[in-house]
Design an enzyme around this catalytic site. Structure first.
Site, PDB file in Angstrom:
ATOM      1  N   CYS A   1      -4.531  34.132  24.638  1.00 32.86           N
ATOM      2  CA  CYS A   1      -5.674  32.914  24.341  1.00 32.86           C
ATOM      3  C   CYS A   1      -5.034  31.706  23.820  1.00 32.86           C
ATOM      4  O   CYS A   1      -3.780  31.935  23.090  1.00 32.86           O
ATOM      5  CB  CYS A   1      -6.682  33.218  23.316  1.00 32.86           C
TER       6      CYS A   1
ATOM      7  N   ARG B   1       0.110  30.186  28.897  1.00 32.00           N
ATOM      8  CA  ARG B   1      -0.181  31.482  28.219  1.00 32.00           C
ATOM      9  C   ARG B   1      -0.936  32.714  29.011  1.00 32.00           C
ATOM     10  O   ARG B   1      -0.774  33.735  28.588  1.00 32.00           O
ATOM     11  CB  ARG B   1      -0.641  30.994  26.819  1.00 32.00           C
TER      12      ARG B   1
ATOM     13  N   TRP C   1      -8.161  34.529  27.188  1.00 32.64           N
ATOM     14  CA  TRP C   1      -7.801  35.895  28.146  1.00 32.64           C
ATOM     15  C   TRP C   1      -8.588  37.106  27.702  1.00 32.64           C
ATOM     16  O   TRP C   1      -8.592  37.368  26.656  1.00 32.64           O
ATOM     17  CB  TRP C   1      -6.090  35.991  27.776  1.00 32.64           C
TER      18      TRP C   1
ATOM     19  N   ASN D   1      -7.998  33.404  18.634  1.00 32.54           N
ATOM     20  CA  ASN D   1      -6.999  34.252  19.485  1.00 32.54           C
ATOM     21  C   ASN D   1      -6.767  35.477  18.403  1.00 32.54           C
ATOM     22  O   ASN D   1      -6.566  35.288  17.336  1.00 32.54           O
ATOM     23  CB  ASN D   1      -5.579  33.243  19.303  1.00 32.54           C
ATOM     24  N   GLY D   2      -6.778  36.751  19.309  1.00 30.79           N
ATOM     25  CA  GLY D   2      -6.749  37.892  18.435  1.00 30.79           C
ATOM     26  C   GLY D   2      -7.560  38.912  18.795  1.00 30.79           C
ATOM     27  O   GLY D   2      -8.533  38.737  19.555  1.00 30.79           O
TER      28      GLY D   2
ATOM     29  N   GLU E   1      14.661  45.359  35.681  1.00 28.55           N
ATOM     30  CA  GLU E   1      14.238  44.402  35.559  1.00 28.55           C
ATOM     31  C   GLU E   1      13.884  43.669  37.085  1.00 28.55           C
ATOM     32  O   GLU E   1      12.791  42.890  37.126  1.00 28.55           O
ATOM     33  CB  GLU E   1      15.094  43.207  34.893  1.00 28.55           C
TER      34      GLU E   1
ATOM     35  N   LYS F   1      10.006  42.051  37.739  1.00 27.59           N
ATOM     36  CA  LYS F   1       9.936  40.807  38.373  1.00 27.59           C
ATOM     37  C   LYS F   1       9.040  40.670  39.643  1.00 27.59           C
ATOM     38  O   LYS F   1       8.159  39.949  39.748  1.00 27.59           O
ATOM     39  CB  LYS F   1      11.220  40.091  38.622  1.00 27.59           C
TER      40      LYS F   1
ATOM     41  N   GLU G   1       5.286  41.771  39.150  1.00 30.55           N
ATOM     42  CA  GLU G   1       4.415  40.891  38.519  1.00 30.55           C
ATOM     43  C   GLU G   1       4.051  39.373  39.206  1.00 30.55           C
ATOM     44  O   GLU G   1       2.688  38.918  39.035  1.00 30.55           O
ATOM     45  CB  GLU G   1       5.131  40.445  36.839  1.00 30.55           C
TER      46      GLU G   1
ATOM     47  N   HIS H   1      15.183  64.006  43.243  1.00 26.37           N
ATOM     48  CA  HIS H   1      14.227  65.112  42.387  1.00 26.37           C
ATOM     49  C   HIS H   1      12.637  64.953  42.574  1.00 26.37           C
ATOM     50  O   HIS H   1      11.946  65.362  41.694  1.00 26.37           O
ATOM     51  CB  HIS H   1      14.493  65.053  40.722  1.00 26.37           C
TER      52      HIS H   1
ATOM     53  N   LYS I   1       1.482  34.931  29.165  1.00 25.84           N
ATOM     54  CA  LYS I   1       2.807  34.638  28.530  1.00 25.84           C
ATOM     55  C   LYS I   1       3.320  35.298  27.461  1.00 25.84           C
ATOM     56  O   LYS I   1       4.246  35.995  27.193  1.00 25.84           O
ATOM     57  CB  LYS I   1       3.255  33.168  28.613  1.00 25.84           C
TER      58      LYS I   1
HETATM   59  O1  M6R Z   1       7.964  37.285  24.287  1.00 23.56           O
HETATM   60  P1  M6R Z   1       8.518  38.565  24.780  1.00 23.56           P
HETATM   61  O2  M6R Z   1       9.729  38.426  25.217  1.00 23.56           O
HETATM   62  O3  M6R Z   1       8.432  39.496  23.504  1.00 23.56           O
HETATM   63  O4  M6R Z   1       7.702  39.306  25.824  1.00 23.56           O
HETATM   64  C1  M6R Z   1       7.859  40.733  26.212  1.00 23.56           C
HETATM   65  C2  M6R Z   1       7.244  40.955  27.587  1.00 23.56           C
HETATM   66  O5  M6R Z   1       5.869  40.666  27.356  1.00 23.56           O
HETATM   67  C3  M6R Z   1       7.654  40.093  28.485  1.00 23.56           C
HETATM   68  O6  M6R Z   1       8.992  40.174  28.753  1.00 23.56           O
HETATM   69  C4  M6R Z   1       7.252  40.386  30.096  1.00 23.56           C
HETATM   70  O7  M6R Z   1       7.300  41.651  30.363  1.00 23.56           O
HETATM   71  C5  M6R Z   1       7.094  39.155  30.994  1.00 23.56           C
HETATM   72  N1  M6R Z   1       6.048  38.827  31.705  1.00 23.56           N
HETATM   73  C6  M6R Z   1       8.172  39.814  32.191  1.00 23.56           C
HETATM   74  O8  M6R Z   1       8.498  38.578  32.965  1.00 23.56           O
END
Ligand code: M6R
Length: 601
Positions: A2, A27, A76, A100-101, A474, A478, A481, A497, A596
């Site tokens: 949010c 966000r 959100w 927010n929260g 990683e 990527k 997502e 395995h 985000k």
């Molecule tokens: O702001 P942060 O680095 O703490 O965020 C951690 C994860 O939420 C963030 O890296 C998330 O996995 C990304 N969307 C990956 O691209």
């Protein structure tokens, strides 16, 4: 997650709120809304589901005479589906609120209020918080005191923006754990979840701390602590500029941010390589074990860090996702260094893990991008990545800059174990990082070809060993997502395995082999998948480049030491994901369901 924006000034409030909400879009959100005072002193609310542009359309079609004070929100969904009823702002009696929260004890409060005759319309915890503040307001007419009393009753995290129907000039705000910042200007003031929302109006801001309460009007900002004392808070000047929040000609923020990586990394090594003053007086040699704690990509950066600390500094390292670390038995001694990694500096689980580690006496070093964020205010030592604002939900420069800082730290701790030749090689590569990455960026056509070869598939595997496996983790995240393809990362030797049963004709495998010591082993594992019909995309470096019949596509990247190899490989993987998502026509900068900055548990 949010986003909150609030304005008190002389401009038309809808214009300021909508432009702020657009800046907060990155966000992540699924509905949006505004509450504002009209020119004839009424309180109005407009909400809509979906993009801000839909809210803007509604605002533009209305015949309302907009005034100059109001609050806005991107939601959100956590409690209740994304619909107009659940969208913020919520109203109860004289109070309108954006939040927010999460209010964890909202069910109990709701029952208490229902028993007193209060009716609820939405499924949200926010409406309950709003009704509770309104309930307290019936007997406590001092607005700050009213909010303080209500907050004492709330469990969980929150940043609130509040308007009272009988104070048409002010916004009231408070926070616990969720971020909230106050923008300061002449004759107008702002509140927001981050500075981006008001940067085009002012660079001056005040960081509101936990359990502080503010009354924000056009000509004054009054901030109180929990005891009601008036505070004199420092005014900061934002170093990020409004243009950094623009795409500047790139089709997506993600692409722009990938192209920023060479310079960001160059700056990191320039800044930190030979100057360790950032460590203040901390002597890293006193620590004999390290815990790295983070979420998502930041945790993957931690995996690279672990490899480097263990291999070159001979220090045992654990890497945990913060949501697990915070609830496990953390074994911390006075020789434990806890490294917290976070781009936003606001991730709720990571922040909670930091607090647990500190409460057990650990020294906490945080690697963070966003200046002044909550994690930077609570860690013992902060190392900023200075990567500039990252808008795309999928992190790119955020990740590589975290790896660069971890590599610098690992290098610092390992110096005594490295030969002069090794040290010189690493330093020379660090100094040359901009050229190395610019060269990686030149291979665009190869990334596009790889994307074209996989984009129609639904399942894909990344395999690698050692540090290559961390890169696989990683790369896989990527791709998942932003392209919504199912992808898994496996240690190459582990496939047999169980998971190898999923490999069939043309199953895509992205196999990474850049580590000399493990190269032959990885090639054997790749051949095992090829023998079962896999379509292999083989990624290696110039030093190890070889030909053979075990791959379908080969990508050869510049050779680097272990300290830097993941920077070039992961940049290439980011671009492969980008072009795959593009082929699949996905919303690259704002993938579905993702936010985000993950400020809830
Ligand atoms: O702001 P942060 O680095 O703490 O965020 C951690 C994860 O939420 C963030 O890296 C998330 O996995 C990304 N969307 C990956 O691209």
């Amino acid at each position: 997650m949010c986003g909150i924006i609030g304005y008190a000034g002389t401009k038309r409030v809808d214009k300021v709120l909508i432009s702020g909400l657009k800046k907060l879009e990155y966000r992540g959100y699924d509905s949006a809304g505004l509450a504002f005072i009209t020119n004839d002193n009424n309180l109005e609310i407009i909400k809509s589901v979906g993009k801000i542009s839909k809210l803007e359309e509604k605002v533009n079609k209305s015949n309302i005479q907009f005034g100059n004070v109001g609050i806005g929100h991107t939601r959100w969904a956590t409690h209740g589906i994304p619909n107009e009823i659940n969208a913020h702002p919520h109203t109860s009696g004289k109070v309108s609120i954006v939040h927010n929260g999460i209010i964890e004890n909202y069910t109990n409060i709701k029952e208490e209020l229902q028993s007193k005759g209060v009716t609820f319309y939405s499924d949200t915890d926010t409406e309950v918080a709003c009704a509770y503040i309104n309930y307290i307001y019936e007997t406590e007419k001092d607005k700050i005191k009213c909010i303080q009393k209500a907050c004492k009753h709330f469990r969980g995290s929150y940043a609130f923006g509040i308007i009272f129907e009988d104070d048409k000039d002010s916004i009231f705000v408070t926070r616990r754990d969720s971020p909230l910042i106050i923008g300061i200007s002449d004759g107008e003031n702002f509140v927001s979840s981050d500075v981006s929302a008001f940067l085009s109006y002012t660079k001056k801001y005040i960081l509101l701390d936990h359990n502080e309460f503010a009354k924000v009007s056009s000509n004054s900002v009054l901030i109180y602590n929990d005891n009601g004392d008036l505070l004199n808070k420092e005014i900061n000047i934002a170093t990020w500029s409004d243009t950094q929040y623009e795409k500047n000609g790139y089709e997506h923020f993600m692409l722009k941010e990938i192209y920023e990586e060479p310079l960001v990394l160059k700056n990191i090594f320039n800044r930190y390589l030979n100057d360790i003053s950032y460590l203040k007086d901390v002597d890293l040699s006193i620590y004999n074990n390290i815990h790295i704690v983070a979420c998502g990509s930041a945790m993957h950066a931690g995996l690279v860090g672990r490899y480097l600390f263990e291999t070159y500094a001979n220090i045992p390292v654990t890497v945990d996702v913060a949501s697990e670390y915070r609830y496990k038995n953390q074994i911390i001694t006075d020789q434990t260094l806890v490294i917290i990694v976070s781009q936003s500096g606001e991730t709720a689980d990571t922040l909670a893990a930091l607090r647990v580690a500190k409460s057990k006496g650990a020294t906490v070093l945080a690697i963070v991008n966003v200046l002044g964020s909550t994690i930077t205010r609570e860690a013992n030592i902060v190392i900023y990545t200075y990567a500039g604002p990252e808008i795309a939900v999928a992190t790119t420069k955020g990740y590589t800059s975290q790896v660069a800082i971890l590599a610098t730290l690992a290098f610092e701790i390992s110096r005594k174990h490295l030969t002069l030749d090794e040290k010189n090689k690493i330093i020379s590569e660090m100094n040359n990082i901009q050229n190395i990455l610019n060269y990686v960026l030149l291979k665009i056509e190869e990334y596009k070809d790889i994307a074209k070869s996989i984009y129609k598939k639904e399942h894909l595997f990344f395999i690698g060993r050692g540090i290559d496996y961390s890169m696989c983790m990683e790369g896989s995240l990527k791709l998942k997502e932003i392209s919504y393809m199912h992808s898994e990362a496996y240690p190459a030797g582990e496939l047999k395995h169980g998971t190898i049963s999923l490999i069939e004709n043309k199953t895509p495998i992205i196999a990474i082999a850049t580590n000399k010591n493990l190269y032959e082993k990885t090639i054997s594992n790749i051949k095992e998948t090829k023998a079962r019909g896999a379509f292999v995309i083989f990624i290696t470096n110039e030093e190890l480049d070889t030909t053979g019949d075990f791959y379908d596509i080969k990508l050869v990247l510049p050779t680097s030491t272990d300290f830097l190899q993941s920077l070039s490989v992961v940049t290439a993987l980011q671009l492969i994901s980008y072009y795959t998502a593009k082929e699949r026509k996905c919303d690259i900068d704002k993938p579905k369901n993702l936010a985000k900055s993950v400020t809830v548990e």
